[in-house]
Design a protein around this motif. Structure first.
Motif, PDB file in Angstrom:
ATOM      1  N   ALA A   1      11.835  10.197  10.823  1.00  0.00           N
ATOM      2  CA  ALA A   1      10.689   9.897  11.681  1.00  0.00           C
ATOM      3  C   ALA A   1       9.834   8.811  11.042  1.00  0.00           C
ATOM      4  O   ALA A   1       9.794   8.649   9.827  1.00  0.00           O
ATOM      5  CB  ALA A   1       9.863  11.156  11.906  1.00  0.00           C
ATOM      6  N   CYS A   2       9.144   8.068  11.882  1.00  0.00           N
ATOM      7  CA  CYS A   2       8.217   7.034  11.432  1.00  0.00           C
ATOM      8  C   CYS A   2       6.829   7.423  11.945  1.00  0.00           C
ATOM      9  O   CYS A   2       6.670   7.762  13.118  1.00  0.00           O
ATOM     10  CB  CYS A   2       8.645   5.677  11.981  1.00  0.00           C
ATOM     11  N   SER A   3       5.826   7.392  11.062  1.00  0.00           N
ATOM     12  CA  SER A   3       4.487   7.843  11.418  1.00  0.00           C
ATOM     13  C   SER A   3       3.443   6.853  10.933  1.00  0.00           C
ATOM     14  O   SER A   3       3.716   5.989  10.093  1.00  0.00           O
ATOM     15  CB  SER A   3       4.199   9.215  10.798  1.00  0.00           C
TER      16      SER A   3
ATOM     17  N   TYR B   1      -3.668   7.920  12.455  1.00  0.00           N
ATOM     18  CA  TYR B   1      -4.537   7.628  13.597  1.00  0.00           C
ATOM     19  C   TYR B   1      -5.654   8.655  13.616  1.00  0.00           C
ATOM     20  O   TYR B   1      -5.394   9.866  13.613  1.00  0.00           O
ATOM     21  CB  TYR B   1      -3.732   7.673  14.899  1.00  0.00           C
TER      22      TYR B   1
ATOM     23  N   LEU C   1      -1.942  12.005  10.372  1.00  0.00           N
ATOM     24  CA  LEU C   1      -0.623  11.384  10.408  1.00  0.00           C
ATOM     25  C   LEU C   1       0.057  11.727  11.732  1.00  0.00           C
ATOM     26  O   LEU C   1       0.294  12.899  12.034  1.00  0.00           O
ATOM     27  CB  LEU C   1       0.217  11.879   9.228  1.00  0.00           C
ATOM     28  N   GLN C   2       0.354  10.693  12.526  1.00  0.00           N
ATOM     29  CA  GLN C   2       0.925  10.888  13.850  1.00  0.00           C
ATOM     30  C   GLN C   2       2.342  10.326  13.911  1.00  0.00           C
ATOM     31  O   GLN C   2       2.568   9.174  13.523  1.00  0.00           O
ATOM     32  CB  GLN C   2       0.062  10.167  14.905  1.00  0.00           C
ATOM     33  N   PRO C   3       3.322  11.114  14.395  1.00  0.00           N
ATOM     34  CA  PRO C   3       4.676  10.571  14.553  1.00  0.00           C
ATOM     35  C   PRO C   3       4.713   9.545  15.683  1.00  0.00           C
ATOM     36  O   PRO C   3       3.996   9.664  16.677  1.00  0.00           O
ATOM     37  CB  PRO C   3       5.514  11.805  14.912  1.00  0.00           C
ATOM     38  N   LEU C   4       5.538   8.533  15.508  1.00  0.00           N
ATOM     39  CA  LEU C   4       5.669   7.477  16.513  1.00  0.00           C
ATOM     40  C   LEU C   4       6.992   7.637  17.254  1.00  0.00           C
ATOM     41  O   LEU C   4       8.039   7.864  16.638  1.00  0.00           O
ATOM     42  CB  LEU C   4       5.623   6.102  15.844  1.00  0.00           C
TER      43      LEU C   4
ATOM     44  N   PHE D   1       2.868   2.344   7.521  1.00  0.00           N
ATOM     45  CA  PHE D   1       3.703   3.344   8.186  1.00  0.00           C
ATOM     46  C   PHE D   1       4.311   4.246   7.115  1.00  0.00           C
ATOM     47  O   PHE D   1       4.470   3.840   5.955  1.00  0.00           O
ATOM     48  CB  PHE D   1       4.813   2.669   8.998  1.00  0.00           C
ATOM     49  N   TYR D   2       4.670   5.474   7.521  1.00  0.00           N
ATOM     50  CA  TYR D   2       5.176   6.458   6.575  1.00  0.00           C
ATOM     51  C   TYR D   2       6.516   7.011   7.050  1.00  0.00           C
ATOM     52  O   TYR D   2       6.711   7.275   8.250  1.00  0.00           O
ATOM     53  CB  TYR D   2       4.174   7.606   6.412  1.00  0.00           C
ATOM     54  N   THR D   3       7.415   7.211   6.104  1.00  0.00           N
ATOM     55  CA  THR D   3       8.717   7.787   6.417  1.00  0.00           C
ATOM     56  C   THR D   3       9.346   8.320   5.136  1.00  0.00           C
ATOM     57  O   THR D   3       8.768   8.215   4.055  1.00  0.00           O
ATOM     58  CB  THR D   3       9.632   6.722   7.068  1.00  0.00           C
TER      59      THR D   3
END
Length: 260
Positions: free
Chosen positions: A50-52, A55, A59-62, A77-79
């Protein structure tokens, strides 16, 4: 890390700069990677982990795809584990028209659109390692979408002038190249891109500075300011810090260490 760029077919080059593919293994722990502003909007399909992004402090998944519009500051971005991305690099004055979406200034944008239906097919291709097949599906979809829209001739001429000058051109000269008035050009740009001509040209010029410092960290910054039409080195430094939060000199030193 693997990174490749692919030319857009001729019939898409008035709306799309290029396609690109990136693959990287971030390891088992959640890691952040920074995206620095440039003069393009990107449609991002991602596969694997997942990429987050953060917001409102959370931390919100995209979803895949999502869009990064013109950024006015870096976004992290976080992954974790393996992440693969296929990006569609679009001109900011054409991307919303191509997708039939209202223009906006969102830095990271989640949107509803029929293009999301490609995700399962692309995912199958990526799992099999067939990147070019995935790109072929995207290109066919976008060719169909492009055939159903009219690209405004004024915006096309204005965009061509901005690209040729790498953003180092006054708005009045952009308007002259597009055979229109500054007022009309600004109105259309804001309608189709969500940003002013000055916004876009500033980011395009910044991108040239950023790229030069990436590839040649020891370059003379005062000379670079003169070359790219900044008033002086201080003007370049202010604009650079506005988009990155750091000075060009510090950015260059960090890059110089990375290259060693």
């Amino acid at each position: 890390m693997q990174h490749q760029e692919f030319e857009a077919p001729p019939t898409l080059r008035d709306t799309i700069k290029c396609f690109w593919y990136t693959r990287k293994d971030f390891g088992e722990l959640l890691s952040g990677f920074e995206v620095v502003p440039d003069g393009y909007a990107e449609i991002i399909f991602h596969f694997g982990s997942a990429c987050s992004f953060v917001y409102n402090g959370t931390l919100q998944p995209l979803p895949s795809p999502f869009m990064t519009g013109l950024l006015n500051q870096p976004v992290t971005f976080y992954t974790k584990n393996k992440l693969e991305i296929i990006g569609i690099r679009c001109f900011p004055w054409t991307v919303f028209n191509l997708l039939g979406l209202p223009a906006g200034k969102d830095g990271v944008r989640v949107f509803e659109h029929p293009i999301v239906r490609l995700q399962p097919r692309l995912n199958t291709c990526m799992q099999a390692g067939h990147i070019e097949e995935a790109l072929s599906h995207l290109i066919q979809y976008l060719l169909q979408a492009r055939s159903q829209i009219a690209v405004d001739a004024m915006l096309f001429k204005a965009g061509a002038a901005l690209q040729e000058a790498n953003g180092t051109i006054p708005v009045s000269q952009v308007a002259a190249a597009a055979h229109t008035t500054v007022r009309t050009l600004e109105r259309k740009f804001k309608f189709f891109a969500g940003h002013s001509v000055k916004d876009v040209s500033g980011l395009m010029r910044f991108e040239q500075v950023r790229n030069q410092l990436w590839h040649s960290p020891k370059i003379n910054i005062a000379g670079l300011a003169h070359e790219l039409g900044y008033t002086d080195q201080s003007h370049l430094s202010r604009e650079f810090k506005r988009y990155t939060g750091t000075t060009p000199a510090l950015f260059a030193r960090r890059q110089n260490r990375t290259n060693k």
